[in-house]
Design an enzyme around this catalytic site. Structure first.
Site, PDB file in Angstrom:
ATOM      1  N   ASP A 336       0.849  -1.187   0.000  1.00 56.68           N
ATOM      2  CA  ASP A 336       0.000   0.000   0.000  1.00 56.68           C
ATOM      3  C   ASP A 336       0.898   1.256   0.000  1.00 56.68           C
ATOM      4  O   ASP A 336       1.378   1.624   1.038  1.00 56.68           O
ATOM      5  CB  ASP A 336      -0.969   0.006   1.179  1.00 56.68           C
ATOM      6  CG  ASP A 336      -0.343  -0.421   2.495  1.00 56.68           C
ATOM      7  OD1 ASP A 336       0.732  -1.056   2.513  1.00 56.68           O
ATOM      8  OD2 ASP A 336      -0.947  -0.133   3.546  1.00 56.68           O
ATOM      9  N   GLU A 538      12.322   1.509   7.716  1.00 55.89           N
ATOM     10  CA  GLU A 538      11.277   0.645   7.160  1.00 55.89           C
ATOM     11  C   GLU A 538      11.574   0.257   5.715  1.00 55.89           C
ATOM     12  O   GLU A 538      11.258  -0.844   5.276  1.00 55.89           O
ATOM     13  CB  GLU A 538       9.941   1.400   7.230  1.00 55.89           C
ATOM     14  CG  GLU A 538       8.750   0.654   6.664  1.00 55.89           C
ATOM     15  CD  GLU A 538       7.537   1.556   6.478  1.00 55.89           C
ATOM     16  OE1 GLU A 538       6.420   1.022   6.518  1.00 55.89           O
ATOM     17  OE2 GLU A 538       7.709   2.781   6.281  1.00 55.89           O
TER      18      GLU A 538
END
Length: 584
Positions: A336, A538
């Site tokens: 996403d 991340e």
């Protein structure tokens, strides 16, 4: 036991309500919907008011749906409705809204307590024996120590008064990804566990699996994350892979026994009517494959204000509902967001996730089928083992028939001709393969049924090496720089790991060499980034060693669970010679 009964009653009511909500809608608009809680609905109102009051700068919509109540919802809502408002939009002043939030809410994350893992030691016995370089070894121990920073326990208050929290009452300690992600996430947990196993933290790894089994037992599937607003979708299904890896390290038969029934439920979920699509090949053979399909057709609560803004381009409610359904389904994919899910790669509102059969999802389900067969055999359940070996063979054939492109040497996502809702089967057409290059095109290599085929591996490896995905700091997610985070130039730990592990397990000397080269690049960018910023990130920019990635709908995050896990897994596998440089 009483709590479990309440959860089951709640889930049954959700199913009944879902049936009611889907009746009477036109076929085009009909979407299976799992309703949310009154608290989440109220927090979305607070989120929207906060955006109006505080403005867009540094605004994070998720923060507001993670707040927990100090008082009951009725009193809080009454106080909120009584706030003074001015202007046509009824804006609340900064002072009044800040006072209201401080008075009626605990901070996001206050319902998770720091937890000292029982199996953490500063330097585990037998830790990363192949890492000979003292500088890299010292850093690896710092990464190992991050498990303490990311370990949490759900507070007693969540269990005693769940109606005051969007956090769900998990039974065991958790490891969170980090930064704004202060709850458990499903597919992140696989790479967290791979890192924990390298850190010899077997009990912490088992606790994660126990929590995910609890979610299956409560909801019928593993949720995207452990929040009330995630009950309408899952994430890439890797629970079986977690159990398999832990069993291989610990030979814990009781964990297998506890997990198997949950894995059977999860397999049924991913092969249920909403996920399953039948494709007929040129020879007239039918193949069943699965797609992402969130049970939701409204703005995602954690990004409600952004979703409404994106959907404002649509005129009809039906179009908006379909967009919300596809955006939530893209969130279920873990990617996403990405141009993978868009009909027009330059227009975000052309998301059509539910009209796409994804390569990687079907690889994960194939792995689930192989894992269930293996685990059933551990328990002596031959009938289940044989049934799932048959299912795995059928899915392997489906993956090759629908996704494989021999000319390109890749597996491509397949776009359904007539959209996702109205048609449950269709005839295969070559033009429906999405021939854009994504890292997911190579994920089948991760599975033994594919990487054990030497000729296939050589073909795919040649395609991969000439794909344009391999860069100085790792594997790019795609070749399209769209501004979305699951596109170029970002590289993500899970994608590096699956492709590297697939190449490695093929047994080919040249494949192992390529795998190690990619792993070294990835370790270096993580190391240099850590030395520059003091954090593991991340995602990373694969064009520039040591630079973290960007794009997407939130600022770059640190922590970071799956990045830590892949660093440790790579160092365990490949080591680091004393004379190899660690700098860019």
């Amino acid at each position: 036991m009483a709590q479990q009964i309440l959860n089951l009653v709640f889930f049954s009511l959700l199913i009944l309500t879902t049936m009611t909500l889907t009746r009477g809608l036109s076929k085009k608009c009909r979407v299976t919907v799992v309703p949310t809680t009154p608290l989440v609905t109220f927090l979305e109102r607070v989120q929207e008011t906060a955006l109006d009051t505080f403005g867009e700068k540094n605004f994070d919509a998720k923060l507001y749906v993670d707040l927990s109540l100090k008082l009951n919802l009725s009193k809080t809502e009454k106080a909120f409705d009584g706030l003074p408002r001015s202007g046509e939009n009824g804006t609340v002043s900064v002072k009044d809204l800040k006072e209201f939030i401080a008075t009626y809410f605990d901070d996001a994350g206050d319902d998770l307590l720091y937890y000292d893992p029982v199996d953490f030691v500063p330097e585990p016995e037998g830790f990363l024996p192949k890492v000979k370089n003292p500088e890299v070894r010292a850093w690896a121990l710092e990464v190992h120590a991050l498990w303490k920073n990311l370990s949490r326990k759900v507070s007693d208050g969540v269990r005693e008064q769940p109606e005051l929290h969007t956090l769900l009452p998990l039974p065991e300690a958790v490891v969170v990804p980090g930064s704004r992600f202060i709850e458990v996430y499903y597919w992140d947990s696989y790479w967290v566990i791979r890192g924990l196993l390298s850190s010899k933290m077997y009990e912490t790894a088992k606790a994660i699996v126990t929590n995910l089994i609890f979610l299956v037992d409560t909801y019928g599937y593993v949720l995207n994350g452990s929040r009330a607003y995630y009950t309408n979708r899952s994430q890439p299904p890797l629970l079986s892979a977690m159990v398999y890896e832990i069993y291989n390290r610990t030979c814990d038969v009781e964990l297998v026994r506890k997990a198997l029934s949950a894995l059977l439920k999860e397999h049924a979920f991913w092969n249920s009517e909403i996920h399953k699509v039948t494709i007929q090949d040129a020879q007239g053979c039918n193949h069943n494959l699965s797609r992402y399909y969130a049970m939701w057709n409204k703005p995602r609560p954690e990004s409600s204000t952004k979703d409404k803004e994106s959907a404002s381009k649509f005129l009809s409610n039906c179009e908006k509902q379909q967009f919300y359904h596809d955006i939530a389904s893209a969130a279920e994919s873990g990617w996403d967001f990405s141009t993978r899910w868009m009909r027009n790669t330059s227009e975000f509102t052309t998301l059509s996730t539910t009209s796409i059969l994804p390569v990687d999802l079907n690889v994960y389900i194939l792995k689930m089928e192989l894992d269930i067969a293996f685990l059933a055999n551990v328990l002596g359940n031959k009938a289940t083992m044989e049934s799932f070996l048959e299912a795995a063979e059928a899915r392997k054939n489906a993956i090759n028939s629908v996704f494989w492109n021999g000319e390109m040497g890749q597996w491509f996502d397949y776009r359904l001709t007539n959209g996702a809702i109205c048609k449950e089967s269709e005839t295969w057409q070559a033009c429906n393969q999405n021939q854009n290059v994504y890292a997911s095109n190579f994920i089948p290599l991760w599975i033994d049924l594919f990487h054990s085929d030497v000729a296939l591996v050589k073909n795919v490896m040649g395609s991969f090496q000439s794909s344009g995905l391999i860069h100085v700091a790792g594997i790019a997610t795609s070749l399209i720089n769209s501004g979305q985070q699951w596109d170029f130039p970002n590289g993500w730990a899970p994608l590096q790991h699956m492709i590297v592990e697939g190449l490695l397990r093929s047994g080919l000397k040249e494949a192992r060499s390529l795998a190690e080269d990619i792993a070294v690049r990835w370790i270096k960018t993580n190391y240099v980034g850590y030395k520059k910023t003091g954090a593991i990130h991340e995602k990373y920019d694969v064009q520039k060693c040591g630079e973290f990635g960007g794009g997407g709908e939130y600022i770059p995050q640190t922590g970071f669970g799956w990045s830590n896990g892949v660093i440790l897994a790579f160092l365990e596998e490949f080591g680091w010679p004393e004379d190899r440089s660690i700098g860019c």
